[in-house]
Design a protein around this motif. Sequence first.
Motif, PDB file in Angstrom:
ATOM      1  N   GLU A  64      -6.670  11.309  -7.264  1.00 53.10           N
ATOM      2  CA  GLU A  64      -5.570  11.243  -6.305  1.00 53.10           C
ATOM      3  C   GLU A  64      -4.998   9.834  -6.219  1.00 53.10           C
ATOM      4  OE1 GLU A  64      -4.571  12.617  -1.709  1.00 53.10           O
ATOM      5  OE2 GLU A  64      -6.641  12.423  -2.371  1.00 53.10           O
ATOM      6  N   MET A  65      -5.881   8.828  -6.164  1.00 52.11           N
ATOM      7  CA  MET A  65      -5.411   7.440  -6.158  1.00 52.11           C
ATOM      8  C   MET A  65      -4.859   7.054  -7.527  1.00 52.11           C
ATOM      9  SD  MET A  65      -5.547   5.791  -3.275  1.00 52.11           S
ATOM     10  CE  MET A  65      -5.499   4.091  -3.869  1.00 52.11           C
ATOM     11  N   LYS A  83       0.841  -1.191   0.000  1.00 52.29           N
ATOM     12  CA  LYS A  83       0.000   0.000   0.000  1.00 52.29           C
ATOM     13  C   LYS A  83       0.882   1.248   0.000  1.00 52.29           C
ATOM     14  CE  LYS A  83      -4.160  -1.965   2.067  1.00 52.29           C
ATOM     15  NZ  LYS A  83      -5.196  -1.813   3.112  1.00 52.29           N
ATOM     16  N   TRP A  84       1.696   1.373  -1.051  1.00 52.40           N
ATOM     17  CA  TRP A  84       2.584   2.516  -1.181  1.00 52.40           C
ATOM     18  C   TRP A  84       1.751   3.791  -1.280  1.00 52.40           C
ATOM     19  CZ3 TRP A  84       3.534   6.509  -4.557  1.00 52.40           C
ATOM     20  CH2 TRP A  84       4.780   7.139  -4.460  1.00 52.40           C
ATOM     21  N   ASN A  85       2.175   4.826  -0.556  1.00 54.60           N
ATOM     22  CA  ASN A  85       1.437   6.086  -0.605  1.00 54.60           C
ATOM     23  C   ASN A  85       2.414   7.253  -0.579  1.00 54.60           C
ATOM     24  OD1 ASN A  85       2.073   6.684   2.215  1.00 54.60           O
ATOM     25  ND2 ASN A  85       0.585   5.070   2.707  1.00 54.60           N
ATOM     26  N   TYR A 115       4.762   6.595  -8.029  1.00 56.29           N
ATOM     27  CA  TYR A 115       5.614   5.462  -7.660  1.00 56.29           C
ATOM     28  C   TYR A 115       6.670   5.235  -8.737  1.00 56.29           C
ATOM     29  CZ  TYR A 115       6.992   0.693  -6.417  1.00 56.29           C
ATOM     30  OH  TYR A 115       7.716  -0.423  -6.075  1.00 56.29           O
ATOM     31  N   TYR A 124      -3.609   0.361  -4.989  1.00 52.86           N
ATOM     32  CA  TYR A 124      -2.291   0.945  -4.762  1.00 52.86           C
ATOM     33  C   TYR A 124      -1.304   0.458  -5.828  1.00 52.86           C
ATOM     34  CZ  TYR A 124      -4.050   2.546  -0.274  1.00 52.86           C
ATOM     35  OH  TYR A 124      -4.772   3.191   0.701  1.00 52.86           O
ATOM     36  N   LEU A 146      -1.155   7.685  -8.120  1.00 57.51           N
ATOM     37  CA  LEU A 146      -0.130   6.972  -7.344  1.00 57.51           C
ATOM     38  C   LEU A 146       0.801   6.116  -8.209  1.00 57.51           C
ATOM     39  CD1 LEU A 146      -1.916   5.872  -4.024  1.00 57.51           C
ATOM     40  CD2 LEU A 146      -0.363   7.804  -4.404  1.00 57.51           C
TER      41      LEU A 146
END
Length: 308
Positions: free
Chosen positions: A240-241, A2-4, A248, A272, A244
Motif C-alpha cells: 500500500e505504501m 507526506k502525500w497520501n 502520486y 512517502y 504511493l
Amino acid sequence: MKWNLEEMNGIENKVAIITGANSGLGLETAKALILKGAHVILAVRNVQKGEEAKIELLEKTNINNSSQLTVMQLDLGDLLSVKEFSEEFQQRFEQLDLLINNAGVMFPPYSKTKDGFELQFGTNHLGHFALTAHLIPVLKKTPGARVITLSSIAHRGAHIYFDNLHGEKGYKASKFYGQSKLANLYFALALDEKFKEAGVDIKSVACHPGISSTNLFRFGREKATWFINLLLPLFSQSAEMGALPTLYAATSSTIKGGEYIGPNGAGNRKGYPALETPHASAGSRDVMERLWTVSEELVGMRFDIESK
C-alpha cells in the motif's frame, strides 16, 4: 512531504491500464484508483487470477459498480499478445488517461520470452516499450494523458549490456534485473523528451516503490528463503505504501513530466512520495539514445509521437 490518498483527486471517470494488476503494487494501485472513481483495466497474464483480483477489489472497496473494473489478458513476454491487447483496448475504449507500466519479474532462473529475449529485459522493458508504442494513438486523443513506468532502486550502478542483452554470453539474475530497471528509467525519461519535442499533451513519469513486500520477491521460487521471511519485513514497506509513488506520479497536479518519484525515507527504501534524482548510471545520453534505437529494432516498431 507526506502525500497520501486523501490528496488524490480529479480522476473520476478517467480510464487507466495497470499491467500486473492482480497482486502487489498493481492491486493496491487499482484499489486506490477505483475508490476515486476511475475505470481500471486489469491487464494480466492470467485471466483467472485477474478475475479473482477483481472480486477481491470489489469486496475491499465496497464498490457496487463492477463496470469500473475490466480484466484483459496481456502477456508482456509475448509481442503478439501485446499487439492483440492494444488492438482490443482501442476497439473498446475511446480514451486512455493513465498507462501504468507496473508489471515485472525479478530474479528468475535464466529463461527467455516467446520472442527470444532474456525474460526480465523482455518483460520488464521491451514488453512495456511495445505496449506504449501500440497505445500512442489513443494516448494522443486523451488530453492530459500520462504514462507511468516503474523503475527500481536496482537501477543504481546497473548497466545496459548491449553486447549481451539476452544473457547468452553469461547470466546473473540480479544484474539482468538491474539492467531491465535501468532500461525502464531510461525509457520513461526519453519518452517524455519525445512528447515535449513533438508538442503532444502527454507526460511520461518514472517512479519506484522503494523496497516493498510483494510476491515479486517470490517469483520463480518454490519456497520463500529465510531472507524473505525474516529480513525483508525489517527494511521494507507495505504494498500500500509502495504504491504511493505510482499514484502520486499518476495524479498529482505538480507533475510536469520527466520526473522520477520514489519514497522519501533513508536510501529511498520506504516512505512517502518525493522527487528523486536518478543515479549517475542513468545519466548517459548515448546509452539512452542507443537503447531507444535498439528497443525499436527488437520489438519491430517505431513510436508515432508526432502531433499530426
